[in-house]
Design an enzyme around this catalytic site. Structure first.
Site, mmCIF file in Angstrom:
data_model
loop_
_atom_site.group_PDB
_atom_site.id
_atom_site.type_symbol
_atom_site.label_atom_id
_atom_site.label_comp_id
_atom_site.label_asym_id
_atom_site.label_seq_id
_atom_site.Cartn_x
_atom_site.Cartn_y
_atom_site.Cartn_z
ATOM 1 N N LYS A 107 -56.196 7.157 49.388
ATOM 2 C CA LYS A 107 -56.433 6.475 48.145
ATOM 3 C C LYS A 107 -55.463 5.551 47.774
ATOM 4 O O LYS A 107 -54.259 5.844 47.567
ATOM 5 C CB LYS A 107 -56.778 7.311 46.951
ATOM 6 C CG LYS A 107 -57.379 6.698 45.747
ATOM 7 C CD LYS A 107 -57.035 7.157 44.389
ATOM 8 C CE LYS A 107 -55.617 6.365 43.716
ATOM 9 N NZ LYS A 107 -55.857 5.097 43.350
ATOM 10 N N GLY A 148 -60.331 3.561 44.403
ATOM 11 C CA GLY A 148 -60.959 3.789 42.966
ATOM 12 C C GLY A 148 -60.096 4.660 42.053
ATOM 13 O O GLY A 148 -58.654 4.462 42.428
ATOM 14 N N GLY A 177 -57.023 6.644 40.056
ATOM 15 C CA GLY A 177 -56.355 7.717 40.435
ATOM 16 C C GLY A 177 -56.742 9.227 39.774
ATOM 17 O O GLY A 177 -56.982 9.971 40.235
ATOM 18 N N VAL A 215 -60.703 9.649 41.659
ATOM 19 C CA VAL A 215 -60.618 9.868 43.344
ATOM 20 C C VAL A 215 -59.255 10.592 43.653
ATOM 21 O O VAL A 215 -59.446 11.430 44.345
ATOM 22 C CB VAL A 215 -60.525 8.348 43.989
ATOM 23 C CG1 VAL A 215 -60.363 8.605 45.334
ATOM 24 C CG2 VAL A 215 -61.969 7.720 43.556
ATOM 25 N N GLY A 216 -58.113 10.169 42.809
ATOM 26 C CA GLY A 216 -56.950 10.867 43.333
ATOM 27 C C GLY A 216 -56.941 12.063 42.857
ATOM 28 O O GLY A 216 -56.652 13.227 43.792
ATOM 29 N N GLU A 275 -43.394 11.976 46.622
ATOM 30 C CA GLU A 275 -42.290 10.803 46.640
ATOM 31 C C GLU A 275 -42.365 9.998 45.512
ATOM 32 O O GLU A 275 -43.324 9.358 45.275
ATOM 33 C CB GLU A 275 -42.326 10.068 47.877
ATOM 34 C CG GLU A 275 -42.892 10.495 49.488
ATOM 35 C CD GLU A 275 -41.461 10.953 49.976
ATOM 36 O OE1 GLU A 275 -40.588 10.526 49.566
ATOM 37 O OE2 GLU A 275 -41.676 11.874 50.911
ATOM 38 N N CYS A 330 -38.536 1.405 44.132
ATOM 39 C CA CYS A 330 -38.224 2.924 43.973
ATOM 40 C C CYS A 330 -36.556 3.174 43.983
ATOM 41 O O CYS A 330 -36.168 3.787 43.138
ATOM 42 C CB CYS A 330 -39.135 3.830 44.477
ATOM 43 S SG CYS A 330 -38.914 3.876 46.253
ATOM 44 N N GLU A 354 -37.006 5.223 34.503
ATOM 45 C CA GLU A 354 -37.206 4.230 35.449
ATOM 46 C C GLU A 354 -38.079 3.188 34.866
ATOM 47 O O GLU A 354 -38.947 3.267 33.991
ATOM 48 C CB GLU A 354 -37.997 4.716 36.580
ATOM 49 C CG GLU A 354 -38.251 3.816 37.586
ATOM 50 C CD GLU A 354 -39.169 4.463 38.626
ATOM 51 O OE1 GLU A 354 -40.236 5.015 38.550
ATOM 52 O OE2 GLU A 354 -38.717 4.084 39.883
HETATM 53 P P1 NAP Z 1 -48.426 5.859 39.555
HETATM 54 O O1 NAP Z 1 -48.989 5.181 38.309
HETATM 55 O O2 NAP Z 1 -47.975 7.168 39.372
HETATM 56 O O3 NAP Z 1 -49.759 5.704 40.515
HETATM 57 C C1 NAP Z 1 -49.489 6.051 42.036
HETATM 58 C C2 NAP Z 1 -50.808 6.419 42.494
HETATM 59 O O4 NAP Z 1 -51.205 7.703 41.863
HETATM 60 C C3 NAP Z 1 -52.079 5.469 42.171
HETATM 61 O O5 NAP Z 1 -52.631 5.105 43.480
HETATM 62 C C4 NAP Z 1 -52.712 5.822 41.163
HETATM 63 O O6 NAP Z 1 -53.868 5.586 41.014
HETATM 64 C C5 NAP Z 1 -52.662 7.411 41.323
HETATM 65 N N1 NAP Z 1 -52.735 8.321 40.394
HETATM 66 C C6 NAP Z 1 -52.420 8.026 38.864
HETATM 67 N N2 NAP Z 1 -52.686 9.205 38.093
HETATM 68 C C7 NAP Z 1 -53.142 10.079 39.201
HETATM 69 C C8 NAP Z 1 -53.574 11.618 38.783
HETATM 70 N N3 NAP Z 1 -53.614 12.155 37.736
HETATM 71 N N4 NAP Z 1 -54.038 12.218 39.827
HETATM 72 C C9 NAP Z 1 -54.064 11.516 41.107
HETATM 73 N N5 NAP Z 1 -53.514 10.289 41.335
HETATM 74 C C10 NAP Z 1 -53.102 9.559 40.352
HETATM 75 O O7 NAP Z 1 -47.194 4.861 40.261
HETATM 76 P P2 NAP Z 1 -47.303 3.324 40.417
HETATM 77 O O8 NAP Z 1 -47.176 2.689 39.237
HETATM 78 O O9 NAP Z 1 -48.842 3.068 41.316
HETATM 79 O O10 NAP Z 1 -46.119 2.840 41.315
HETATM 80 C C11 NAP Z 1 -44.954 3.029 40.751
HETATM 81 C C12 NAP Z 1 -44.091 4.234 40.949
HETATM 82 O O11 NAP Z 1 -43.955 4.674 42.343
HETATM 83 C C13 NAP Z 1 -42.508 4.220 40.473
HETATM 84 O O12 NAP Z 1 -42.500 5.277 39.766
HETATM 85 C C14 NAP Z 1 -41.851 4.332 41.841
HETATM 86 O O13 NAP Z 1 -40.402 4.696 41.719
HETATM 87 C C15 NAP Z 1 -42.834 5.071 42.793
HETATM 88 N N6 NAP Z 1 -42.369 4.989 44.091
HETATM 89 C C16 NAP Z 1 -41.708 6.128 44.850
HETATM 90 C C17 NAP Z 1 -41.523 5.706 45.990
HETATM 91 C C18 NAP Z 1 -40.839 6.772 46.913
HETATM 92 O O14 NAP Z 1 -40.906 6.829 48.267
HETATM 93 N N7 NAP Z 1 -39.988 7.919 46.273
HETATM 94 C C19 NAP Z 1 -41.767 4.673 46.799
HETATM 95 C C20 NAP Z 1 -42.615 3.697 46.189
HETATM 96 C C21 NAP Z 1 -42.950 3.599 44.691
HETATM 97 P P3 NAP Z 1 -54.338 4.206 40.243
HETATM 98 O O15 NAP Z 1 -54.756 3.324 41.158
HETATM 99 O O16 NAP Z 1 -55.535 4.454 39.203
HETATM 100 O O17 NAP Z 1 -53.200 3.528 39.509
#
Ligand code: NAP
Length: 469
Positions: free
Chosen positions: A170, A201, A203, A206-207, A245, A279, A376
């Protein structure tokens, strides 16, 4: 305009059960550049069932054959690298100056190592009367963010394929197009049906359905700490493996003996690349108090000369934020910093009228307890924090709920290594050393619990079986 009206499930492009399509917006032009399905729980069900059916045969396929598919995928990616980079620049906004090398060539390098590492699955060791085998975890769900989209996807997919797992992916709604392009490549190499499935879709729909699903054996999530906690909660009742992660707020400890100009310039660039949406970004620069004023001057001069603008123009160092929402978040944090009493020494520069831009922003006189130093921000915002002595510098570096990455710049390699061992983070970069795709990557504390890349990355997808004979 890239239109993908179908999902990739069970080895073919299939009409989604979910209703409607989501637009993908180019954050530089604010125009739609693609459309992908809004998948739903039924699509998740079909994808998981396909992955389940494929698992038995795929996991018993010789590792050399699986390695052959990984190599074939790497060849596809090499052949279409420019197209992939173009797609990622369009959906994410990362400038062309960086996009292919960072977002595509790096992941290809990371992918290719698993051609060889797949053979580790055949390792059996004898302990007394037991044979200890490595087996694939099973059906894996990947939930990914938008900031290094192909890198995140390959970091999970490559070891999963090497181990013999089947997967449902996803992608983030902000940047799904690269995953559809990758699915075209998967289709072209003839990966057996059901081994790779793609469901786009939201999160929350689908997530969460993937995280909850009883036939999913493992969920590997990359994203924010908040969403990671929700994924872990949804996964808990089925006791599946959860690999997280998550976010970071990484320190960069510069010692009094360091080459200050080189170190500060490096630190500024590290934060500003991908407009701070990294990140591992070294967003807390820890500076010796006696050299603080000098460092601030260097930082301001460096940040001022970085070119911000259209990501398709080769001179651009910084592009826009990935989305209007991300720009809003970053702007709010800049206001928080001002009200907390930090001093904004750079950040009010004009930005292009169209596009979700935020200018490089530097805060001085930052107290590490401020929200802008603890949370962050995920934008081009750097906090410059003074320290008195080494002990205080280490304490400040570790005073964070996160522990994803860190860096030091010291007068000698030995001193740098000594400091690196005292920082509570999964990574440390000494004197601007390069990222290494063959080394494990992952976080301490609230930055996560998994490791990606290298042999340890493969280990996440492995079950261990002891057979007594
Ligand atoms: P995010 O909002 O947490 O979303 C990440 C993914 O999770 C998206 O595909 C999102 O779907 C999905 N999601 C959101 N809520 C969910 C739920 N309740 N259940 C299942 N899936 C869900 O993060 P982002 O804004 O995309 O990315 C930025 C973050 O990623 C930052 O905090 C960054 O530090 C972190 N990051 C960490 C690493 C690492 O390796 N540690 C690497 C890169 C990024 P949607 O498509 O609906 O948003």
């Amino acid at each position: 305009m890239r239109e993908y009206p179908r999902l990739y499930i069970d080895g073919a492009w299939r009409a989604p059960a979910g209703q409607g399509m989501a637009e993908v917006i180019d954050p530089a032009s604010e125009l739609a550049i693609g459309r992908v399905p809004l998948g739903d729980e039924q699509d998740v069900e079909r994808a998981v069932q396909a992955a389940r059916r494929a698992f038995g045969t795929w996991s018993r396929t010789p590792s050399s054959v699986r390695a052959g598919f990984i190599q074939a995928l790497a060849e596809q990616l090499k052949a279409r690298a420019a197209e992939m980079a173009e797609v990622i620049t369009a959906e994410l906004g990362m400038p062309v100056q960086w996009c292919q090398s960072v977002q595509v060539d790096g992941p290809i390098d990371g992918l290719e190592q698993y051609v060889e590492l797949a053979g580790l699955m055949d390792r059996v060791h004898q302990v007394g009367n037991s044979r200890v085998y490595r087996e694939a975890v099973g059906v894996c769900a990947f939930i990914n963010p938008w900031n290094y989209p192909l890198h995140q996807l390959i970091g999970k997919l490559a070891p999963a394929l090497a181990a013999g797992c089947t997967v449902v992916v996803k992608p983030s709604q902000e940047t799904p197009l690269h995953a559809f392009l990758l699915a075209e490549m998967i289709d072209a190499i003839g990966l057996p049906p059901g081994v790779f499935n793609l469901v786009s879709g939201p999160g929350a729909k689908v997530g969460e359905a993937l995280a909850r699903h009883p036939l999913v054996d493992m969920v590997s999530f990359t994203g924010s700490t908040g969403a990671g906690v929700r994924v872990a909660q949804a996964a808990a009742p089925t006791v599946k493996r959860v690999c997280l992660e998550l976010g970071g707020k990484s320190p960069f400890l510069i010692t009094p003996e360091a080459d200050l100009a080189a170190a500060v310039r490096h630190g500024v660039q590290d934060v500003m690349i991908n407009s701070g949406q990294t990140c591992t970004a070294l967003t807390r620069m820890l500076l010796p108090a006696q050299r603080y004023a000098e460092a601030v001057e260097i930082a301001v001069a460096e940040a001022r000369q970085l070119v911000m603008g259209d990501p398709r123009v080769p001179a651009s160092f910084l592009g826009p934020m990935c989305s209007a929402g991300q720009r809003r978040t970053v702007r709010e944090y800049i206001e928080v910093g001002k009200t907390e009493g930090a001093r904004l020494v750079l950040g009010d520069e004009p930005v292009p009228e169209r596009g979700f831009y935020v200018a490089p922003t530097l805060f001085t006189e930052v107290d590490n307890r401020m929200r802008i130093a603890q949370e962050e921000i995920f934008g081009p915002v750097l906090c410059l924090i003074p320290y008195r002595d080494e002990a205080q510098a280490i304490a400040l570096a570790n005073d964070s709920p996160f522990g994803l990455s860190s860096a030091v710049w010291a007068g000698s390699r030995e001193h740098g290594l000594d400091l690196a061992r005292q920082l509570r983070a999964g990574q440390c970069f000494v004197n601007a050393a390069a990222f290494n795709y063959r080394a494990p990557f992952g976080g301490y504390k609230q930055s996560g619990n998994g490791r990606e890349w290298g042999e340890e990355g493969l280990g996440e997808f492995v079950e261990i079986k002891a057979v007594q004979v």
